[in-house]
Design an enzyme around this catalytic site. Structure first.
Site, PDB file in Angstrom:
ATOM      1  N   ASP A 180       0.837  -1.207   0.000  1.00 45.62           N
ATOM      2  CA  ASP A 180       0.000   0.000   0.000  1.00 45.62           C
ATOM      3  C   ASP A 180       0.867   1.251   0.000  1.00 45.62           C
ATOM      4  O   ASP A 180       2.042   1.226   0.371  1.00 45.62           O
ATOM      5  CB  ASP A 180      -0.930   0.008   1.223  1.00 45.62           C
ATOM      6  CG  ASP A 180      -0.183   0.076   2.540  1.00 45.62           C
ATOM      7  OD1 ASP A 180       0.832  -0.641   2.694  1.00 45.62           O
ATOM      8  OD2 ASP A 180      -0.596   0.844   3.428  1.00 45.62           O
ATOM      9  N   GLU A 211       0.115  -1.381   5.594  1.00 40.89           N
ATOM     10  CA  GLU A 211       1.151  -0.982   6.564  1.00 40.89           C
ATOM     11  C   GLU A 211       0.968   0.465   6.972  1.00 40.89           C
ATOM     12  O   GLU A 211       1.133   0.825   8.133  1.00 40.89           O
ATOM     13  CB  GLU A 211       2.543  -1.183   5.952  1.00 40.89           C
ATOM     14  CG  GLU A 211       3.700  -1.001   6.939  1.00 40.89           C
ATOM     15  CD  GLU A 211       4.175   0.440   7.113  1.00 40.89           C
ATOM     16  OE1 GLU A 211       4.944   0.692   8.051  1.00 40.89           O
ATOM     17  OE2 GLU A 211       3.777   1.328   6.322  1.00 40.89           O
TER      18      GLU A 211
HETATM   19 ZN   LIG Z   1       6.699   2.094   4.298  1.00 41.72          ZN
END
Ligand SMILES: [Zn+2]
Length: 417
Positions: A83, A176
């Protein structure tokens, strides 16, 4: 054979932004992350890694078995996140390679978007090099597609060179950037003895220390009554909340600290005379000082109670994550492996700095998978001035190949003194 730069450019163009506002427990936070996951699984299959797969929560797993004679080597895990941060748009990324000859960089003449050398002095290190940049309207997403590109390029090269290696476990994670990256990570199924996230910055710097982290919700219970008739009766929760905050050390905030200095951060405050709520985060690299900070929040609540009566202040403190060094300090051969791999890749003096935050690796370390952080070659993450030097990306590939080299694993991990 592909190149690490082509990979980064290809991955950067895939929109895979995560979303802070997705309901809790929803993984992945955005369906577009599957576009990235499916592309990576396809590419892993093309490399001949048949077992590559994406699961229902958008985690990509793949394992390359050890070559004959290398089965005794530890299984090394390589992890990067798919992401990009919601803090800056990652839609329609148009990467461009700019040969940097010093001075300011015009990213977009039409929109007059210029990266100023005076604002980013570290650019000086890359004079004479090619940089992968944005067109100034989006982030680049080298965080963390630089990490993905480095991992896949290193694996492709090892396979095509028919180099001997132990078992290699590859994991690409969603979400994340919104702090949910390891929520659905299957440590057991991943099958690594230890791992590295490639989610750092400058190619010469690696990381194995994070903050210890807690959040605290402080509620002040006041007493509201008509202000015209409230003498000696009203307890204004907002004013008492300010008093509570003034009991904490005024210079121990994010705006006054750096390096190994911890802090209290008041990140939200709302209320009225009857009740006020303050939300803090508490951060410190030292476990001892971390515990002292948490105790200080409780002591401040007791102090308020002594002034205004029992039950006026309540502090609820919840731990969030811990410094991975607390665990890694007993396994420093893994940190040594990272450092030696970087040296083997031509980095003369690898540095390590304390992360003023957490990483997926620190969550994984506490789930039982030791996981320091390696650089992913990007700079100025989370913004329009993000860039990745081509040389650094190539050095990253060399670092990963070194990390997997049987000779280094034998010496540092199997024969540790
Ligand atoms: Zn990162």
């Amino acid at each position: 054979m592909d190149t690490v730069v082509n990979r980064l450019i290809r991955y950067a163009k895939v929109y895979s932004e995560s979303d802070y506002h997705a309901p809790a427990g929803v993984l992945p936070s955005t369906a577009c992350q599957f576009d990235m996951a499916r592309l990576l699984v396809e590419e892993l299959h093309i490399l001949g890694i048949e077992n590559a797969r994406v699961d229902a929560q958008c985690y990509v797993y793949a394992a390359v078995p050890a070559t004959p004679g290398c089965e005794h080597l530890p299984a090394v895990g390589l992890i990067a996140h798919m992401d990009t941060t919601p803090d800056m748009t990652g839609k329609d990324v148009k990467p461009q390679i700019i040969h940097y000859e010093g001075g300011d960089i015009v990213l977009n003449a039409g929109k007059n978007i210029v990266m100023q050398a005076s604002q980013f002095p570290e650019l000086q290190k890359f004079v004479g090099q090619d940089l992968v940049c944005t067109d100034g309207t989006t982030l680049l997403g080298a965080d963390d597609k630089g990490g993905i590109a480095i991992i896949l390029q290193a694996v492709e090269e090892l396979l095509s060179e028919k180099a001997p290696h132990g078992k290699i476990c590859i994991g690409f994670t969603p979400d994340e950037e919104i702090g949910r990256g390891t929520d659905g990570f299957d440590v057991e199924g991943f099958g690594a003895d230890f791992a590295f996230t490639l989610d750092g910055g400058d190619i010469t710097d690696y990381e194995y220390e994070t903050f210890n982290a807690a959040k605290a919700v402080v509620t002040i219970h006041g007493f509201s009554i008509h202000p015209g008739t409230s003498k000696d009766k009203m307890k204004n929760a907002i004013l008492i909340a300010n008093e509570y905050n003034s009991l904490l050390p005024p210079l121990e905030t994010p705006a006054h600290t750096e390096g190994y200095q911890g802090f209290f951060h008041l990140q939200e405050m709302h209320g009225k005379a009857e009740e006020a709520v303050m939300e803090y985060i508490i951060r410190d690299h030292s476990m001892e000082r971390f515990q002292q900070r948490k105790a200080a929040m409780q002591e401040a609540a007791r102090q308020i109670d002594r002034r205004y009566g029992p039950g006026t202040a309540a502090a609820v403190v919840t731990d969030q994550y811990y410094n991975m060094y607390e665990i890694l300090k007993d396994h420093m051969e893994i940190v040594q492996l990272a450092e030696e791999a970087m040296k083997g890749a031509g980095i003369e003096n690898p540095t390590h700095s304390p992360i003023r935050g957490g990483t997926d690796g620190c969550m994984l370390t506490y789930k039982g998978l030791l996981c320091p952080n390696l650089p992913s070659a990007g700079h100025n993450a989370h913004g329009r001035f993000e860039y990745a030097p081509v040389e650094s990306l190539k050095t990253g590939v060399k670092t990963v190949k070194q990390l997997l080299s049987p000779a280094l694993l034998e010496r540092v991990i199997l024969h540790k003194s």
